[in-house]
Design a protein around this motif. Sequence first.
Motif, PDB file in Angstrom:
ATOM      1  N   HIS A   1       0.867  -1.179   0.000  1.00  0.00           N
ATOM      2  CA  HIS A   1       0.000   0.000   0.000  1.00  0.00           C
ATOM      3  C   HIS A   1       0.908   1.235   0.000  1.00  0.00           C
ATOM      4  O   HIS A   1       2.104   1.143   0.248  1.00  0.00           O
ATOM      5  CB  HIS A   1      -0.944   0.016   1.211  1.00  0.00           C
ATOM      6  N   VAL A   2       0.325   2.379  -0.296  1.00  0.00           N
ATOM      7  CA  VAL A   2       1.097   3.620  -0.282  1.00  0.00           C
ATOM      8  C   VAL A   2       1.168   4.117   1.157  1.00  0.00           C
ATOM      9  O   VAL A   2       0.154   4.518   1.735  1.00  0.00           O
ATOM     10  CB  VAL A   2       0.447   4.687  -1.185  1.00  0.00           C
ATOM     11  N   PRO A   3       2.337   4.071   1.782  1.00  0.00           N
ATOM     12  CA  PRO A   3       2.420   4.439   3.194  1.00  0.00           C
ATOM     13  C   PRO A   3       2.267   5.939   3.410  1.00  0.00           C
ATOM     14  O   PRO A   3       2.763   6.748   2.624  1.00  0.00           O
ATOM     15  CB  PRO A   3       3.815   3.953   3.605  1.00  0.00           C
ATOM     16  N   ARG A   4       1.588   6.286   4.483  1.00  0.00           N
ATOM     17  CA  ARG A   4       1.487   7.685   4.885  1.00  0.00           C
ATOM     18  C   ARG A   4       2.710   8.117   5.682  1.00  0.00           C
ATOM     19  O   ARG A   4       2.970   9.305   5.832  1.00  0.00           O
ATOM     20  CB  ARG A   4       0.218   7.894   5.712  1.00  0.00           C
ATOM     21  N   HIS A   5       3.440   7.124   6.213  1.00  0.00           N
ATOM     22  CA  HIS A   5       4.630   7.410   7.027  1.00  0.00           C
ATOM     23  C   HIS A   5       5.781   6.554   6.496  1.00  0.00           C
ATOM     24  O   HIS A   5       6.204   5.595   7.150  1.00  0.00           O
ATOM     25  CB  HIS A   5       4.337   7.103   8.496  1.00  0.00           C
ATOM     26  N   PRO A   6       6.291   6.875   5.318  1.00  0.00           N
ATOM     27  CA  PRO A   6       7.241   5.981   4.648  1.00  0.00           C
ATOM     28  C   PRO A   6       8.527   5.738   5.417  1.00  0.00           C
ATOM     29  O   PRO A   6       9.047   4.611   5.410  1.00  0.00           O
ATOM     30  CB  PRO A   6       7.507   6.688   3.310  1.00  0.00           C
ATOM     31  N   PHE A   7       9.076   6.746   6.069  1.00  0.00           N
ATOM     32  CA  PHE A   7      10.334   6.550   6.781  1.00  0.00           C
ATOM     33  C   PHE A   7      10.138   5.666   8.013  1.00  0.00           C
ATOM     34  O   PHE A   7      10.972   4.816   8.328  1.00  0.00           O
ATOM     35  CB  PHE A   7      10.936   7.907   7.171  1.00  0.00           C
ATOM     36  N   LEU A   8       9.012   5.841   8.674  1.00  0.00           N
ATOM     37  CA  LEU A   8       8.713   5.010   9.841  1.00  0.00           C
ATOM     38  C   LEU A   8       8.528   3.560   9.433  1.00  0.00           C
ATOM     39  O   LEU A   8       9.095   2.646  10.051  1.00  0.00           O
ATOM     40  CB  LEU A   8       7.453   5.542  10.539  1.00  0.00           C
ATOM     41  N   ILE A   9       7.750   3.318   8.392  1.00  0.00           N
ATOM     42  CA  ILE A   9       7.488   1.934   7.984  1.00  0.00           C
ATOM     43  C   ILE A   9       8.745   1.306   7.404  1.00  0.00           C
ATOM     44  O   ILE A   9       8.973   0.097   7.554  1.00  0.00           O
ATOM     45  CB  ILE A   9       6.308   1.870   6.988  1.00  0.00           C
ATOM     46  N   ALA A  10       9.610   2.103   6.780  1.00  0.00           N
ATOM     47  CA  ALA A  10      10.877   1.559   6.287  1.00  0.00           C
ATOM     48  C   ALA A  10      11.759   1.124   7.451  1.00  0.00           C
ATOM     49  O   ALA A  10      12.407   0.066   7.392  1.00  0.00           O
ATOM     50  CB  ALA A  10      11.589   2.595   5.421  1.00  0.00           C
ATOM     51  N   ARG A  11      11.790   1.941   8.504  1.00  0.00           N
ATOM     52  CA  ARG A  11      12.610   1.608   9.673  1.00  0.00           C
ATOM     53  C   ARG A  11      12.127   0.304  10.313  1.00  0.00           C
ATOM     54  O   ARG A  11      12.940  -0.524  10.757  1.00  0.00           O
ATOM     55  CB  ARG A  11      12.541   2.765  10.682  1.00  0.00           C
ATOM     56  N   PHE A  12      10.822   0.114  10.345  1.00  0.00           N
ATOM     57  CA  PHE A  12      10.269  -1.137  10.873  1.00  0.00           C
ATOM     58  C   PHE A  12      10.477  -2.279   9.885  1.00  0.00           C
ATOM     59  O   PHE A  12      10.908  -3.372  10.253  1.00  0.00           O
ATOM     60  CB  PHE A  12       8.778  -0.955  11.164  1.00  0.00           C
ATOM     61  N   GLY A  13      10.156  -2.039   8.613  1.00  0.00           N
ATOM     62  CA  GLY A  13      10.108  -3.117   7.638  1.00  0.00           C
ATOM     63  C   GLY A  13      11.441  -3.760   7.347  1.00  0.00           C
ATOM     64  O   GLY A  13      11.524  -4.984   7.182  1.00  0.00           O
ATOM     65  N   ILE A  14      12.493  -2.981   7.283  1.00  0.00           N
ATOM     66  CA  ILE A  14      13.809  -3.554   6.992  1.00  0.00           C
ATOM     67  C   ILE A  14      14.207  -4.542   8.078  1.00  0.00           C
ATOM     68  O   ILE A  14      14.718  -5.631   7.793  1.00  0.00           O
ATOM     69  CB  ILE A  14      14.853  -2.427   6.850  1.00  0.00           C
ATOM     70  N   ARG A  15      13.959  -4.185   9.319  1.00  0.00           N
ATOM     71  CA  ARG A  15      14.277  -5.102  10.416  1.00  0.00           C
ATOM     72  C   ARG A  15      13.314  -6.279  10.456  1.00  0.00           C
ATOM     73  O   ARG A  15      13.710  -7.416  10.747  1.00  0.00           O
ATOM     74  CB  ARG A  15      14.238  -4.349  11.747  1.00  0.00           C
ATOM     75  N   ALA A  16      12.037  -6.025  10.171  1.00  0.00           N
ATOM     76  CA  ALA A  16      11.028  -7.076  10.248  1.00  0.00           C
ATOM     77  C   ALA A  16      11.280  -8.187   9.237  1.00  0.00           C
ATOM     78  O   ALA A  16      10.952  -9.352   9.484  1.00  0.00           O
ATOM     79  CB  ALA A  16       9.637  -6.480  10.033  1.00  0.00           C
ATOM     80  N   LEU A  17      11.839  -7.860   8.099  1.00  0.00           N
ATOM     81  CA  LEU A  17      12.128  -8.867   7.080  1.00  0.00           C
ATOM     82  C   LEU A  17      13.280  -9.783   7.461  1.00  0.00           C
ATOM     83  O   LEU A  17      13.429 -10.880   6.924  1.00  0.00           O
ATOM     84  CB  LEU A  17      12.445  -8.183   5.745  1.00  0.00           C
ATOM     85  N   THR A  18      14.099  -9.368   8.418  1.00  0.00           N
ATOM     86  CA  THR A  18      15.308 -10.101   8.788  1.00  0.00           C
ATOM     87  C   THR A  18      14.970 -11.348   9.597  1.00  0.00           C
ATOM     88  O   THR A  18      14.109 -11.300  10.482  1.00  0.00           O
ATOM     89  CB  THR A  18      16.225  -9.189   9.625  1.00  0.00           C
ATOM     90  N   PRO A  19      15.604 -12.481   9.333  1.00  0.00           N
ATOM     91  CA  PRO A  19      15.424 -13.638  10.221  1.00  0.00           C
ATOM     92  C   PRO A  19      15.789 -13.281  11.663  1.00  0.00           C
ATOM     93  O   PRO A  19      16.724 -12.517  11.907  1.00  0.00           O
ATOM     94  CB  PRO A  19      16.392 -14.674   9.640  1.00  0.00           C
ATOM     95  N   ALA A  20      15.060 -13.830  12.606  1.00  0.00           N
ATOM     96  CA  ALA A  20      15.285 -13.494  14.013  1.00  0.00           C
ATOM     97  C   ALA A  20      16.680 -13.876  14.471  1.00  0.00           C
ATOM     98  O   ALA A  20      17.286 -13.196  15.311  1.00  0.00           O
ATOM     99  CB  ALA A  20      14.233 -14.177  14.882  1.00  0.00           C
TER     100      ALA A  20
END
Length: 485
Positions: A156-175
């Motif tokens: 989706h088109v994020p309203r808070h792109p920098f925030l979601i990028a900061r979360f998403g890059i880490r979230a994609l990483t294996p634990a």
Amino acid sequence: MSDCTSLLLDRRPFHGRHAVIIGSGPNGLAAAIVLAEAGYGVEVHEAQPTIGGGARTLPLTLPGFFHDFGSTIHAMAAGSPFFSCLKLEQHGVEWIHPPAPLAHPLDDGTAVMLERDLDDAARALGPDGKRWRHIFGSLAENWPQLAEEIFQPVVHVPRHPFLIARFGIRALTPATLFARRSFKDARTRALFSGIAAHSFLPLEAPLSSSGGIMLAVAAHAVGWPMARGGAQSITNALASILSELGGCIYTNSPIISLDSFSRDTLFLCDVSPRQLLAITSHRFEPGFRQNLQEFKPGPGAFKIDYALSDPIPWKAADCLRAGTVHLGGTFEEIAAGERAVAKGEHPERPFVLLAQPTLFDTTRAPAGKHIAWAYCHVPNGSTFDMTERIEAQIEHFASGFRDCILARHISSPATLESMDANLLGGDISGGAMTLRQTLFRPTRRNYATSDPNIFLCSASTPGVGGVHGMCGYNAARAALRDARI
């Protein structure tokens, strides 16, 4: 969505339109509320005698002991953008915050604690405290905006792109990789591994960090509270709101086929993809039917509800401060257990998630008595009895636990599915959280189907599992948009 005035597209009524909601879980009731507010005549049909789906409180063991069929700890409900706007507290929900959200006992007789206050958490985690604050602090401070993003479809088109990028890059990483890169202390890595294991994924898998990051952020932003009296109070509050809007709920009312309703009825289905096929496959195009058939369930859960004579006698006294306790030992031990489940095996020492609500809510058991539940992950549809292995794991960290047991109610994957048909093979997460299934849920445009009057609003849609209602909220908004078009 953080602005409650934007919850609906507008309030122009759909005069004469009729909507049927199948399933009374949090998502079904959320969808019903949105449509009722928009002017639809709404009726909810629930196959079970009690509404709520996974958010029910039932007398499963002895008289006077009230157990949550599903979750007890409701970080996502407390942090849900939609539920926050509904003001559930005005309809009987009282949130109870244990002194600490989480305890993770270790073999040395101590426990590493996740404290709600970020400063306290940083102090408790010693050498990793500054790093913990750096990773989770800014996300917690921006929880309303983060929640707005992560409960939407992934694409989706994020309203808070920098925030979601900061979360998403880490979230994609294996634990496993995230923990090794982020934390120096084995105790902190153990703490994070238990939180990440809520994903039901092997900790080496992509996205396995996502649940751990989200829940850790929520612990500092909104806490990990429980509802006084049990999860049923959340369901009852939603039902109360729907009743005020004129909606009707029918229990003991399984829907076998949608053909018993008018063809122009709008359907929102809080069911699994397999159930959706069963009740209406002839109305779908062949390609869409195949999408539903190929959607894979996740691993199952094996759950035990306990009636107890006394609090659990933890070796680490700090565990008595926490509503949730994670039992699994080190990061490596938890990773090995979750890896075994992914291979179709049953670990000798399973990772066990345990809730102990009566330490903080005395309404759930007779005076002086207690309840607790514990579950572990098993292969989907498993028939193996994990009772001994779960109780051995609890006993390992709480000598004398078995002496406290007055009664137990065992829920195998088959039992869970019999009590809630959405829980296929004991899958409580709405489908395997693989990268592919997270990006591409089984529906068209996230909630729509190939029939313009049928929408899926269960945890198998974007927003995924948890008691937050956002799958139902998003699906209802999608249905309203399509109706206006």
